[in-house]
Design a protein around this motif. Structure first.
Motif, PDB file in Angstrom:
ATOM      1  N   PHE A 101       6.049   6.348   3.823  1.00 49.70           N
ATOM      2  CA  PHE A 101       5.616   5.374   4.816  1.00 49.70           C
ATOM      3  C   PHE A 101       4.661   4.366   4.188  1.00 49.70           C
ATOM      4  O   PHE A 101       3.654   4.731   3.583  1.00 49.70           O
ATOM      5  N   THR A 102       4.975   3.081   4.372  1.00 51.85           N
ATOM      6  CA  THR A 102       4.150   2.008   3.799  1.00 51.85           C
ATOM      7  C   THR A 102       3.859   0.914   4.815  1.00 51.85           C
ATOM      8  O   THR A 102       3.460  -0.193   4.439  1.00 51.85           O
ATOM      9  N   GLY A 103       4.088   1.216   6.095  1.00 49.06           N
ATOM     10  CA  GLY A 103       3.890   0.203   7.125  1.00 49.06           C
ATOM     11  C   GLY A 103       2.438   0.080   7.558  1.00 49.06           C
ATOM     12  O   GLY A 103       1.528   0.629   6.951  1.00 49.06           O
ATOM     13  N   ASP A 104       2.241  -0.655   8.673  1.00 53.65           N
ATOM     14  CA  ASP A 104       0.899  -0.831   9.220  1.00 53.65           C
ATOM     15  C   ASP A 104       0.673   0.168  10.352  1.00 53.65           C
ATOM     16  O   ASP A 104       1.529   1.011  10.642  1.00 53.65           O
TER      17      ASP A 104
ATOM     18  N   LYS B 263      -2.912  -0.213   1.072  1.00 53.03           N
ATOM     19  CA  LYS B 263      -3.224  -0.604   2.448  1.00 53.03           C
ATOM     20  C   LYS B 263      -3.210   0.528   3.475  1.00 53.03           C
ATOM     21  O   LYS B 263      -3.988   0.500   4.421  1.00 53.03           O
ATOM     22  N   ILE B 264      -2.332   1.527   3.321  1.00 51.54           N
ATOM     23  CA  ILE B 264      -2.281   2.565   4.355  1.00 51.54           C
ATOM     24  C   ILE B 264      -3.569   3.380   4.396  1.00 51.54           C
ATOM     25  O   ILE B 264      -3.896   3.969   5.418  1.00 51.54           O
ATOM     26  N   ASP B 265      -4.315   3.390   3.286  1.00 48.73           N
ATOM     27  CA  ASP B 265      -5.586   4.114   3.278  1.00 48.73           C
ATOM     28  C   ASP B 265      -6.605   3.490   4.225  1.00 48.73           C
ATOM     29  O   ASP B 265      -7.591   4.123   4.598  1.00 48.73           O
TER      30      ASP B 265
ATOM     31  N   THR C 289      -2.867   6.299  -2.710  1.00 47.09           N
ATOM     32  CA  THR C 289      -3.893   6.270  -3.755  1.00 47.09           C
ATOM     33  C   THR C 289      -4.004   4.910  -4.428  1.00 47.09           C
ATOM     34  O   THR C 289      -4.896   4.705  -5.252  1.00 47.09           O
ATOM     35  N   PHE C 290      -3.107   3.973  -4.088  1.00 49.01           N
ATOM     36  CA  PHE C 290      -3.110   2.654  -4.738  1.00 49.01           C
ATOM     37  C   PHE C 290      -4.222   1.784  -4.146  1.00 49.01           C
ATOM     38  O   PHE C 290      -4.459   1.810  -2.931  1.00 49.01           O
TER      39      PHE C 290
END
Length: 261
Positions: free
Chosen positions: A158-161, A187-189, A182-183
């Motif tokens: 999952f990489t969405g908002d 953004k998901i963090d 971890t990037f």
């Protein structure tokens, strides 16, 4: 502590020379179970071979990956998927979905293949494992058409908002969280801890998307622990608690896999 890699391509040729060492390292890092998504018919036998070697640790899915949906072959590939289900059981239908990063010209047949495999999963009361790249609207369109009490699974990688996360959860999908968490630019963090942990499972998608500090290198299942540590820090919980909750979530999804003791 038990961790589960809910999405790993251990049968990839990237592991052809050291898969045993990779699995041993994973176990050393408390990763005890591995769920392998299918891609297409060319990879089926290598999946079966690895499962035969590690029957107590590996669970297999069956499905047609959206990037393998090609006009000339997708119907025969879908037939292959159905034939495999006639021969044996699987833990899920996956990975399936829509990918518009590589080829937008196949959108309509990708949708067709996605719908077909969702129906297959619902008929067998199995979870679906969704691949979505540059295609949230298109994936949600199909999920809306197919929504039912039987529809459930994992929104892999999952990489969405936040809004997209909530929408995925509304379709009874758990969020597969991997190295992107971890990037620095992942953004998901920034919002993940606003999602109840009951909706989260862990994955690597190895050999792809290695977490920091291994970004850009080959990913492997032992790195689930690095992802777990990051997610635990985002939720301000202990690693043991994070592992217990996400493992419970994965067990709920892969109900027909024998997790032993």
């Amino acid at each position: 502590m038990i961790l589960i890699d809910t999405h790993t391509h251990l049968y990839s040729d990237k592991f052809s020379t050291d898969v045993d060492e990779v699995i041993a390292r994973a176990k050393k890092n408390k990763v005890h179970y591995f769920f392998l998504p299918a891609i297409d018919s060319e990879h089926t036998q290598s999946m079966y071979d690895l499962e035969k070697k590690y029957p107590e640790e590996i669970g297999l899915m069956m499905g047609l990956h959206p990037t393998s949906v090609q006009k000339e072959t997708y119907l025969s590939e879908l037939k292959h998927v159905e034939e495999q289900f006639l021969q044996r059981d699987f833990c899920a239908v996956g990975e399936i979905g829509i990918d518009l990063y590589w080829d937008q010209s196949t959108l309509e047949i990708q949708k067709q293949a996605f719908r077909h495999q969702i129906k297959l999963a619902k008929s067998k009361k199995l979870p679906i494992i969704i691949h979505c790249r540059n295609a949230f609207d298109e994936v949600f369109e199909v999920l809306e058409e197919e929504k039912s009490t039987e529809l459930h699974g994992i929104f892999h990688c999952f990489t969405g908002d936040l809004a997209q996360a909530k929408k995925a959860i509304a379709y009874q999908m758990k969020l597969g969280i991997g190295g992107v968490a971890t990037f620095k630019n992942g953004k998901i963090d920034q919002f993940l801890n606003q999602i109840d942990l009951k909706h989260i499972v862990l994955e690597t998608d190895s050999p792809y998307l290695a977490p920091s500090p291994h970004r850009g290198k080959r990913n492997e299942s032992s790195y689930v622990r690095l992802i777990a540590e990051k997610v635990a820090s985002l939720y301000a919980v202990s690693l043991d608690e994070l592992a217990a909750i996400t493992t419970k979530n994965a067990v709920e999804i892969f109900k027909n896999f024998n997790f032993g003791n």
